[in-house]
Structure formats: C-alpha cells, structure tokens
Design a protein around this motif. Structure first.
Motif, mmCIF file in Angstrom:
data_model
loop_
_atom_site.group_PDB
_atom_site.id
_atom_site.type_symbol
_atom_site.label_atom_id
_atom_site.label_comp_id
_atom_site.label_asym_id
_atom_site.label_seq_id
_atom_site.Cartn_x
_atom_site.Cartn_y
_atom_site.Cartn_z
ATOM 1 N N LEU A 166 4.706 12.700 -2.319
ATOM 2 C CA LEU A 166 4.007 13.416 -3.380
ATOM 3 C C LEU A 166 3.217 14.593 -2.819
ATOM 4 C CD1 LEU A 166 2.616 10.405 -5.447
ATOM 5 C CD2 LEU A 166 4.600 11.825 -5.991
ATOM 6 N N SER A 167 2.904 15.538 -3.661
ATOM 7 C CA SER A 167 2.084 16.675 -3.245
ATOM 8 C C SER A 167 0.651 16.223 -3.027
ATOM 9 C CB SER A 167 2.115 17.766 -4.313
ATOM 10 O OG SER A 167 1.454 17.318 -5.485
ATOM 11 N N VAL A 168 -0.096 16.993 -2.273
ATOM 12 C CA VAL A 168 -1.479 16.640 -1.966
ATOM 13 C C VAL A 168 -2.353 16.690 -3.215
ATOM 14 C CG1 VAL A 168 -1.356 17.318 0.439
ATOM 15 C CG2 VAL A 168 -1.978 19.024 -1.279
ATOM 16 N N THR A 169 -1.887 17.418 -4.231
ATOM 17 C CA THR A 169 -2.682 17.527 -5.457
ATOM 18 C C THR A 169 -2.371 16.419 -6.464
ATOM 19 O OG1 THR A 169 -1.028 19.021 -6.414
ATOM 20 C CG2 THR A 169 -2.874 20.027 -5.222
ATOM 21 N N ALA A 170 -1.379 15.594 -6.156
ATOM 22 C CA ALA A 170 -1.039 14.489 -7.065
ATOM 23 C C ALA A 170 -2.202 13.513 -7.139
ATOM 24 C CB ALA A 170 0.216 13.775 -6.582
ATOM 25 N N LYS A 171 -2.378 12.882 -8.282
ATOM 26 C CA LYS A 171 -3.445 11.901 -8.471
ATOM 27 C C LYS A 171 -2.823 10.519 -8.613
ATOM 28 C CE LYS A 171 -6.782 15.046 -10.580
ATOM 29 N NZ LYS A 171 -7.695 15.293 -11.732
ATOM 30 N N LEU A 172 -3.088 9.658 -7.628
ATOM 31 C CA LEU A 172 -2.488 8.320 -7.637
ATOM 32 C C LEU A 172 -2.938 7.500 -8.844
ATOM 33 C CD1 LEU A 172 -2.688 7.392 -3.837
ATOM 34 C CD2 LEU A 172 -0.669 8.083 -5.146
ATOM 35 N N GLU A 173 -4.108 7.831 -9.390
ATOM 36 C CA GLU A 173 -4.597 7.107 -10.566
ATOM 37 C C GLU A 173 -3.657 7.262 -11.767
ATOM 38 O OE1 GLU A 173 -6.203 9.369 -8.825
ATOM 39 O OE2 GLU A 173 -8.327 8.892 -8.526
ATOM 40 N N ASN A 174 -2.832 8.301 -11.742
ATOM 41 C CA ASN A 174 -1.938 8.572 -12.869
ATOM 42 C C ASN A 174 -0.580 7.886 -12.744
ATOM 43 O OD1 ASN A 174 -3.920 10.238 -13.898
ATOM 44 N ND2 ASN A 174 -3.022 12.112 -13.086
ATOM 45 N N TYR A 175 -0.412 7.070 -11.701
ATOM 46 C CA TYR A 175 0.885 6.443 -11.464
ATOM 47 C C TYR A 175 0.847 4.952 -11.792
ATOM 48 C CZ TYR A 175 2.646 10.678 -9.287
ATOM 49 O OH TYR A 175 3.063 11.964 -9.086
ATOM 50 N N GLU A 189 0.847 -1.184 0.000
ATOM 51 C CA GLU A 189 0.000 0.000 0.000
ATOM 52 C C GLU A 189 0.886 1.239 0.000
ATOM 53 O OE1 GLU A 189 -2.467 -0.084 3.433
ATOM 54 O OE2 GLU A 189 -3.650 -1.810 2.769
ATOM 55 N N LEU A 190 0.741 2.074 -0.999
ATOM 56 C CA LEU A 190 1.474 3.327 -1.066
ATOM 57 C C LEU A 190 0.504 4.497 -0.990
ATOM 58 C CD1 LEU A 190 3.973 2.508 -3.975
ATOM 59 C CD2 LEU A 190 4.379 2.315 -1.513
ATOM 60 N N THR A 191 0.869 5.511 -0.239
ATOM 61 C CA THR A 191 0.088 6.739 -0.132
ATOM 62 C C THR A 191 0.884 7.902 -0.719
ATOM 63 O OG1 THR A 191 1.005 7.320 2.028
ATOM 64 C CG2 THR A 191 -0.955 5.893 2.011
ATOM 65 N N LYS A 192 0.233 9.021 -0.928
ATOM 66 C CA LYS A 192 0.950 10.213 -1.387
ATOM 67 C C LYS A 192 2.051 10.587 -0.390
ATOM 68 C CE LYS A 192 -3.179 12.145 -3.561
ATOM 69 N NZ LYS A 192 -4.122 13.289 -3.579
ATOM 70 N N LYS A 193 1.726 10.473 0.896
ATOM 71 C CA LYS A 193 2.695 10.843 1.924
ATOM 72 C C LYS A 193 3.905 9.919 1.906
ATOM 73 C CE LYS A 193 3.115 11.722 6.895
ATOM 74 N NZ LYS A 193 2.405 11.748 8.205
ATOM 75 N N GLN A 210 -3.980 -1.053 -8.396
ATOM 76 C CA GLN A 210 -5.358 -0.665 -8.091
ATOM 77 C C GLN A 210 -5.313 0.521 -7.158
ATOM 78 O OE1 GLN A 210 -7.846 -3.822 -6.468
ATOM 79 N NE2 GLN A 210 -9.272 -2.363 -5.544
ATOM 80 N N THR A 211 -6.104 1.536 -7.420
ATOM 81 C CA THR A 211 -6.209 2.659 -6.490
ATOM 82 C C THR A 211 -7.483 2.513 -5.666
ATOM 83 O OG1 THR A 211 -7.238 4.005 -8.228
ATOM 84 C CG2 THR A 211 -4.860 4.279 -7.865
ATOM 85 N N VAL A 212 -7.429 3.012 -4.435
ATOM 86 C CA VAL A 212 -8.541 2.876 -3.493
ATOM 87 C C VAL A 212 -8.847 4.225 -2.857
ATOM 88 C CG1 VAL A 212 -9.384 1.727 -1.405
ATOM 89 C CG2 VAL A 212 -7.857 0.503 -2.977
ATOM 90 N N ASP A 213 -10.109 4.588 -2.856
ATOM 91 C CA ASP A 213 -10.607 5.791 -2.186
ATOM 92 C C ASP A 213 -11.279 5.341 -0.895
ATOM 93 O OD1 ASP A 213 -11.797 8.120 -1.361
ATOM 94 O OD2 ASP A 213 -13.174 8.279 -3.050
ATOM 95 N N ASN A 214 -10.522 5.300 0.188
ATOM 96 C CA ASN A 214 -11.031 4.740 1.441
ATOM 97 C C ASN A 214 -12.151 5.562 2.063
ATOM 98 O OD1 ASN A 214 -9.626 2.293 1.826
ATOM 99 N ND2 ASN A 214 -7.793 3.385 2.527
ATOM 100 N N ASP A 215 -12.097 6.882 1.920
ATOM 101 C CA ASP A 215 -13.080 7.735 2.599
ATOM 102 C C ASP A 215 -14.162 8.277 1.667
ATOM 103 O OD1 ASP A 215 -11.522 9.461 1.171
ATOM 104 O OD2 ASP A 215 -10.700 10.531 2.906
ATOM 105 N N SER A 216 -14.228 7.767 0.444
ATOM 106 C CA SER A 216 -15.294 8.112 -0.511
ATOM 107 C C SER A 216 -15.400 9.602 -0.787
ATOM 108 C CB SER A 216 -16.647 7.576 -0.006
ATOM 109 O OG SER A 216 -16.599 6.184 0.165
ATOM 110 N N ASP A 217 -14.251 10.298 -0.799
ATOM 111 C CA ASP A 217 -14.278 11.732 -1.111
ATOM 112 C C ASP A 217 -13.940 12.011 -2.562
ATOM 113 O OD1 ASP A 217 -11.590 11.180 -1.159
ATOM 114 O OD2 ASP A 217 -10.998 12.781 0.228
ATOM 115 N N GLY A 218 -13.833 10.948 -3.362
ATOM 116 C CA GLY A 218 -13.530 11.114 -4.771
ATOM 117 C C GLY A 218 -12.053 11.218 -5.084
ATOM 118 N N ILE A 219 -11.200 11.111 -4.066
ATOM 119 C CA ILE A 219 -9.750 11.210 -4.251
ATOM 120 C C ILE A 219 -9.108 9.908 -3.782
ATOM 121 C CG2 ILE A 219 -7.652 12.446 -3.607
ATOM 122 C CD1 ILE A 219 -9.448 14.887 -3.056
ATOM 123 N N ALA A 220 -8.305 9.288 -4.623
ATOM 124 C CA ALA A 220 -7.670 8.016 -4.260
ATOM 125 C C ALA A 220 -6.691 8.214 -3.106
ATOM 126 C CB ALA A 220 -6.952 7.431 -5.468
#
Length: 389
Positions: A48-57, A40-44, A71-81
């Motif tokens: 990566l910057s907070v504006t980075a989109k994990l879907e693009n990696y 499991e990799l996160t932006k942190k 596979q990217t996962v949006d754990n908190d359902s805010d629309g951001i992976a």
C-alpha cells in the motif's frame, strides 16, 4: 460474555470496491488446526502507499460473506496506524485466501477483551488481561512506600498472576470493589481471585542477571506507556531504573503484549550490560514439579495453590533457551525456575503465562505441558502470509 469473531453478510451491502484491495494467502504448515494466532499486516507487506489508512481496511475470507474482527495499532504513537491485526482459523496443513478491502468498514460493537492500564488508585500497579488470564506488576510509589517503611507498599519487579475464571474483563471491576470497600479480589466470588504470591520472586516471567553465582534483578518499574487495547491485543512498555549486577550497570525496558485466546504474554526485553538473562518462574514453597524441554524451548512448573492447582510456563523461540536452573534456596521467595536466554542485539523475546485448573482446560501437568509444547511449535512455524501480485 460471548465473543463474536465474524461479521455477517448483511453488513457488507454498502462496501465499496476499491483499486487498493489486496488478496493474501495464509498457509498453515503444521498438522494441527490453528486459531488464536494473530496476523500482523503493514502497509509495506500489503504493497500500500504510505498515505493509505489501515483503519479503512477490512478482512474478508474469499468465498464467504463474512468479515473477520480486526484491530489497528499505532506502535509509535504518531497518530498513524502501523499494523492491522486479525486472527484467522485455519485447518491443519491447509491454507485460506483473504481479501483486504478498502472502504467503509462494517460497523459493530467492539468488545475490548485485551485490556491494560496504569492503576493509580491501587498505589501504582500496571495490570493487563485478555479473555483467559490477567497479570499485574508494580510501580515506583509502591517501591518508595516499602523503602520508607509505609504499610501497603510492594517492592518487586516480579510479575503477579490474577487467576480469573471468566472470559470478560475483570481488572476494573476487581480494583473498584477493593477501592470502594465493597469486596476484595483476594476472595473468589465466582470470577477468580489474586492468591498468587510474588514477593521478591520473579513471579511469572520477571528477569534476573546471574553473576558470580548470584542472581540480581531490578526494582519496580519507573515509567509506563500504553500502546493499544482492543479485541485482539493489548500492549505496553515498562521502563526500569538502571540497576547493578555485580558491578555491571544494566538498563532494562519491557514491551509486553497479550493477544486474545492466549494464556501467555509476549515479553520483548530491551537490555544492555549483559550477554544473557534468566527469565524466572517462582517455585513458591517448593511443593510443585518442574518440566523442561530445551530442544522445543519451554519450561513448566505445576503446583498446588489453595484448593486447586496451577501451571506456569515459559516458551521461547528456537535456539534461544540455552539451559535452565531449578534454583532452590532457603532465602524467602528466591527459589525460581530460571530459563537462561542469550541477549542478541540488546534484545530477548519470550512468552510466559499460566493455566489455573479452575479457570482453564488444563487439569493436569501433562495437559499444561502439551499446551506449552504446541505453543512452541506454532511460534517456530508461524502462519505464512503471501500477497498475491
């Protein structure tokens, strides 16, 4: 259906190099080969910057021209992976280096091997599966039918095992044939079947709270939320109505996930009102044999089932399994092998599942328990990810 993990070199011709590309090293400290373990990799963690989109990696092994399934996962359902997942294969006592590349991802058809959903057409089950195993549990409509004495209901917070013997998804197929009357999942026509009785038992991993020598447990789940499905993981949340354990009010929800290649689901129990829980494995008609290793952190039950055999198992992180109770009673469905686990910060984590002789490589109790032992070693010695600065 064969699953392909790697992208071939021909797909990367248009992949742009970007300044946000990252290099990571993954180390396996154990003297065993590792696969089917999810990173499991996160932006942190990637810086990566907070504006980075994990879907693009994408994830590429250094020194090769192959890309790993992600596979990217949006754990908190805010629309951001929130996570990017992948499963490397790493030899014993070794390491591999990967590049996390930003750009246009190589395209391929993705197989949803790890799948779960709410099933309103079968009352209100919630079912989940991967390429190895499948499970289900039961919702409030099924509970009310029992309480109102309507045939066809189910009242239990136990976990049912669906004994699949194919690596492709079967949940939708089995429910469809049962719904339209073209077949039944209680008969094996080559894909497996549901012949695993749960009743009031804990099934494969349901929980209980013991008070004054008696086990108490919740009724059916009251709400559900699917978080993700995909090639690597499915996860979801089940919530239960408050329940009583000898005068103590218990609140309970379960975050359950199942990853590709695993025979065990991960249960993260969020609970208040008790300092410990008991995670159970049903003993059915008490014809099976149990196994336990408190130090390694696993429990096992191996039993006959129709014309075959099945092993169920519980694995917990180190120093979590305090004791076990081979609870035998004449009360119908209430004999369970319980693992006693301490609650820390209102949370308990364990892994639970099964290996069916017809649908797995486990042909003996010893082989099943070797799997549980190895699984325990792996979760207690996870693959180590280090970002190159």
């Amino acid at each position: 259906m064969k699953k392909h993990f790697l992208f071939t070199a021909i797909l990367v011709s248009g992949f742009a190099v970007h300044s946000q590309n990252k290099i990571i090293t993954i180390t396996n400290s154990l003297p065993v080969d590792r696969e089917f373990e999810t990173i499991e990799l996160t932006k942190k963690s990637l810086g990566l910057s907070v504006t980075a989109k994990l879907e693009n990696y994408a994830v590429k092994e250094i020194g090769t021209n192959t890309f790993l399934e992600t596979q990217t996962v949006d754990n908190d359902s805010d629309g951001i992976a929130d996570l990017i997942l992948f499963q490397p294969k790493i030899k014993a006592s070794s390491h591999l280096v990967f590049e996390i590349i930003e750009g246009e991802k190589p395209s391929k058809e993705t197989t949803i091997s790890c799948y779960s959903r709410f099933v309103p057409e079968r009352t209100d089950d919630y079912a989940w599966e991967n390429n190895k195993v499948a499970f289900r549990t039961y919702g409030p409509v099924a509970q009310k039918m029992v309480e109102d004495k309507i045939p066809g209901g189910t009242l239990t917070s136990g976990i049912d095992a669906w004994l699949k013997r194919v690596d492709y998804p079967i949940i939708n197929k089995w429910y469809e044939k049962a719904t339209n009357g073209t077949g039944t999942y209680h008969k094996d026509t080559g894909e497996g079947l549901d012949n695993f009785h749960v009743g009031d038992s804990r099934g494969v991993g349901g929980i209980a709270v013991k008070a004054n020598g008696k086990y108490y447990f919740s009724k059916n789940f009251t709400s559900w939320k699917t978080i993700t499905t995909g090639p690597i993981r499915t996860s979801f949340i089940l919530t239960y109505a408050n329940w009583d354990a000898n005068g103590n009010t218990i609140t309970e929800s379960k975050l359950i996930s199942l990853d590709y290649g695993s025979y065990l689901s991960r249960f993260e129990i969020n609970i208040t009102g008790t300092k410990s829980i008991a995670a159970g494995l049903t003993l059915h008609d008490k014809k099976g044999t149990i196994g336990a290793n408190i130090k390694e952190g696993w429990l096992s039950h191996w039993e006959p089932i129709d014309d075959s055999e099945i092993g169920t198992g519980l694995v917990v992180p180190k120093n979590t399994l305090t004791s076990f109770d081979n609870h035998i009673t004449n009360d119908k469905d209430l004999s369970n092998l319980y693992g006693n686990l301490n609650v820390k910060n209102n949370k308990v984590i364990y892994y639970v599942g099964f290996g069916w002789k017809k649908g797995s490589p486990f042909q003996t109790k010893q082989q099943w328990e070797t799997y549980l032992s190895t699984f325990a070693k792996k979760i207690n010695n996870p693959l180590v990810v280090k970002l190159k600065k």
